[in-house]
Design an enzyme around this catalytic site. Structure first.
Site, mmCIF file in Angstrom:
data_model
loop_
_atom_site.group_PDB
_atom_site.id
_atom_site.type_symbol
_atom_site.label_atom_id
_atom_site.label_comp_id
_atom_site.label_asym_id
_atom_site.label_seq_id
_atom_site.Cartn_x
_atom_site.Cartn_y
_atom_site.Cartn_z
ATOM 1 C CG HIS A 159 -1.784 -1.050 1.481
ATOM 2 N ND1 HIS A 159 -2.520 -1.197 2.642
ATOM 3 C CD2 HIS A 159 -2.126 -2.098 0.698
ATOM 4 C CE1 HIS A 159 -3.282 -2.278 2.562
ATOM 5 N NE2 HIS A 159 -3.049 -2.841 1.392
ATOM 6 C CE1 TYR A 195 -8.592 1.485 1.745
ATOM 7 C CE2 TYR A 195 -9.106 1.491 4.081
ATOM 8 C CZ TYR A 195 -8.476 0.921 3.002
ATOM 9 O OH TYR A 195 -7.719 -0.192 3.172
ATOM 10 C CG ASP A 243 -9.971 -0.655 -1.125
ATOM 11 O OD1 ASP A 243 -9.556 -1.294 -0.150
ATOM 12 O OD2 ASP A 243 -11.174 -0.653 -1.492
ATOM 13 C CG HIS A 245 -12.663 1.014 2.082
ATOM 14 N ND1 HIS A 245 -13.388 1.181 3.233
ATOM 15 C CD2 HIS A 245 -11.742 0.077 2.370
ATOM 16 C CE1 HIS A 245 -12.911 0.397 4.188
ATOM 17 N NE2 HIS A 245 -11.907 -0.274 3.696
ATOM 18 C CD GLU A 269 -9.819 -3.939 -2.067
ATOM 19 O OE1 GLU A 269 -8.657 -3.510 -2.264
ATOM 20 O OE2 GLU A 269 -10.165 -4.485 -1.010
ATOM 21 C CD GLU A 295 -11.789 -5.168 2.240
ATOM 22 O OE1 GLU A 295 -10.769 -5.064 1.542
ATOM 23 O OE2 GLU A 295 -12.034 -4.422 3.200
ATOM 24 N NE ARG A 316 -8.963 -7.045 -1.931
ATOM 25 C CZ ARG A 316 -8.044 -7.141 -0.977
ATOM 26 N NH1 ARG A 316 -7.193 -8.162 -0.989
ATOM 27 N NH2 ARG A 316 -7.978 -6.271 0.006
ATOM 28 C CG HIS A 345 -8.818 -8.677 3.365
ATOM 29 N ND1 HIS A 345 -8.972 -8.811 4.720
ATOM 30 C CD2 HIS A 345 -8.828 -7.354 3.106
ATOM 31 C CE1 HIS A 345 -9.102 -7.612 5.273
ATOM 32 N NE2 HIS A 345 -9.025 -6.716 4.316
ATOM 33 C CG ASP A 349 -7.736 -6.278 9.561
ATOM 34 O OD1 ASP A 349 -8.095 -5.126 9.264
ATOM 35 O OD2 ASP A 349 -7.938 -7.258 8.809
#
Ligand code: GCO
Ligand code: MG
Length: 439
Positions: A159, A195, A243, A245, A269, A295, A316, A345, A349
């Site tokens: 990223h 985001y 992304d 998002h 994405e 995701e 994803r 993904h 996290d």
């Protein structure tokens, strides 16, 4: 009528799990005379990267034989732990860990109302641990149980973000220096929460105070032009991803897609939220821009609905949320048959245990496309010996046995989950008109 003055009934304390009786093992287990049994399912909370990780360890009566999984839903981690400690874990005690599919179905149906991320992550943590355990018993790397490797390593994307195209382009160049051929680019939008950038409400505590709204009109005006400028600056020899998002409605998504058509994106994405997924068919048919989604999907059936067309180009999938490798492998096979590629993904996290499990799928599935690679904080490798880090823009699966990543319980205690749990990250975002904005 109960006497209202009677002492209030004490609530069931979290320490008193509702432990169901251990049900009889599957009928064939006795025939096989298998001796290995599950003796405990333990859960551990830790946060070496800052976001909460929930680790699942399935222990057996064979000394030193255990499996490890990750059940990390950063927004609902305490709920996932309760499902594991009070319900799913006790159901496994005394069972043979070998029958992974049978145990997955037993757990899935034990809750009657199936589905959702909390249940998915709880089952996903156990499922990955059982696959890890099975491979360890066989003394083999996990990917060999999936038919062995079809590639040396998994191409990874990193990223980068910035306030303007020039800053982003500089970071893309730096990522290429580190060997990445795929780079996700997020660009700040002045006056709007954006985001994946410094202005991300959920990401920067300072932004929380500013409570910057999400301004879809400003995003539409700014980001397509900025992405085009980044492409001009970095040239064509690097794959760029972006992304959205899930922050656009179908009409805005159609316009955004039209405006980025000549950027040459590797994929775009979450152009739409899961609730609007029925619009993917029309958007996908109208544009050459590859679309990636998934995701946020907690049920494999959400992917299946998009694979018939197919209406997407990349799935994803998030292995813990889907319920583990057992459903993820079936989905990967369907993607292969439908010509849709995997882009699992994998931000921070998704802990190193789930990342290593996903890697076993990445290197053994012909459908694989690219793997999201978290830039883990240094403390993560201390808690998870064997944590995989990108080399030359790719992630190589550990040699094993198992998925190849361990868990250091003592080190984990040095990185407690911050209190209070920052579960409100996605509750802070509002649009310009003051309405709650999908995160
Ligand atoms: C990504 C995702 C993440 C999610 C996060 C939610 O593409 O990596 O969008 O950044 O926002 O995983 O907890
Ligand atoms: Mg995303």
């Amino acid at each position: 009528m109960a006497d209202a003055s009677a002492a209030p009934v004490a609530p069931i304390a979290a320490a008193d799990p509702v432990v169901p009786p251990v049900l009889a093992p599957a009928p064939w287990v006795e025939e096989r005379g298998a001796k290995v049994r599950i003796t405990a399912v333990r859960t551990f909370l830790t946060a070496p990267h800052g976001c909460p990780h929930l680790v699942v360890r399935v222990e057996t009566n064979e000394p030193g034989l255990y499996g490890l999984g990750c059940a990390s839903d950063p927004q609902r981690v305490l709920a996932v732990r309760t499902v594991l400690d009070a319900y799913a874990g006790p159901l496994l005690i005394g069972r043979d860990p070998d029958d992974i599919e049978d145990l997955h179905r037993l757990l899935l149906n034990s809750g009657y109302w199936r589905g959702g991320s909390v249940e998915g992550n709880a089952l996903g943590g156990i499922d990955v641990a059982l696959w890890d355990l099975k491979a360890k018993r066989l003394g083999a790397p996990l990917y060999s149980l999936f038919g062995g490797r079809v590639r040396r390593a998994a191409d990874a994307y990193t990223h980068v973000d910035g306030a303007d195209p020039e800053e982003v382009a500089d970071k893309v160049a730096a990522a290429r220096e580190r060997g990445f051929r795929h780079v996700r680019v997020q660009i700040s939008v002045p006056g709007s929460d954006t985001y994946g950038t410094a202005g991300d409400t959920g990401r920067a505590a300072a932004a929380r105070e500013r409570r910057v709204p999400w301004d879809s009109a400003a995003y539409l005006r700014t980001v397509p032009e900025a992405l085009r400028r980044v492409r001009e600056l970095v040239g064509d020899e690097v794959e760029l991803l972006h992304d959205v998002h899930e922050r656009l409605d179908p009409r805005q998504a159609r316009e955004f897609l039209r405006r980025v058509e000549d950027v040459g994106l590797y994929f775009l994405e979450d152009l739409l939220a899961p609730e609007d997924a029925r619009h993917f068919a029309r958007l996908h048919a109208a544009s050459p821009v590859p679309l990636a989604v998934g995701e946020l999907f907690h049920d494999p059936a959400q992917f299946v609905a998009l694979l018939d067309g197919p209406d997407i180009d990349f799935a994803r999938l998030r292995v813990p949320t889907l319920g583990g490798l057992t459903p993820a492998r079936k989905l990967a096979a369907l993607c292969e048959l439908r010509g849709v590629r995997l882009a699992p993904h994998g931000p921070a996290d998704v802990g190193p245990l789930a990342q290593a499990a996903t890697l076993a799928l990445d290197v053994s599935s012909p459908a694989f496309g690219v793997q999201e690679a978290a830039a883990f904080a240094p403390a993560v490798a201390e808690v998870y010996p064997g944590t995989v880090v990108p080399v030359g823009g790719a992630l190589k699966p550990p040699a094993g046995p198992g998925h190849g990543v361990d868990f250091d319980e003592v080190a984990a205690r040095r990185h407690p989950v911050p209190e209070p749990l920052a579960h409100d990250r996605w509750a802070l975002l509002r649009a310009v008109d003051g309405s709650v904005q999908r995160p």
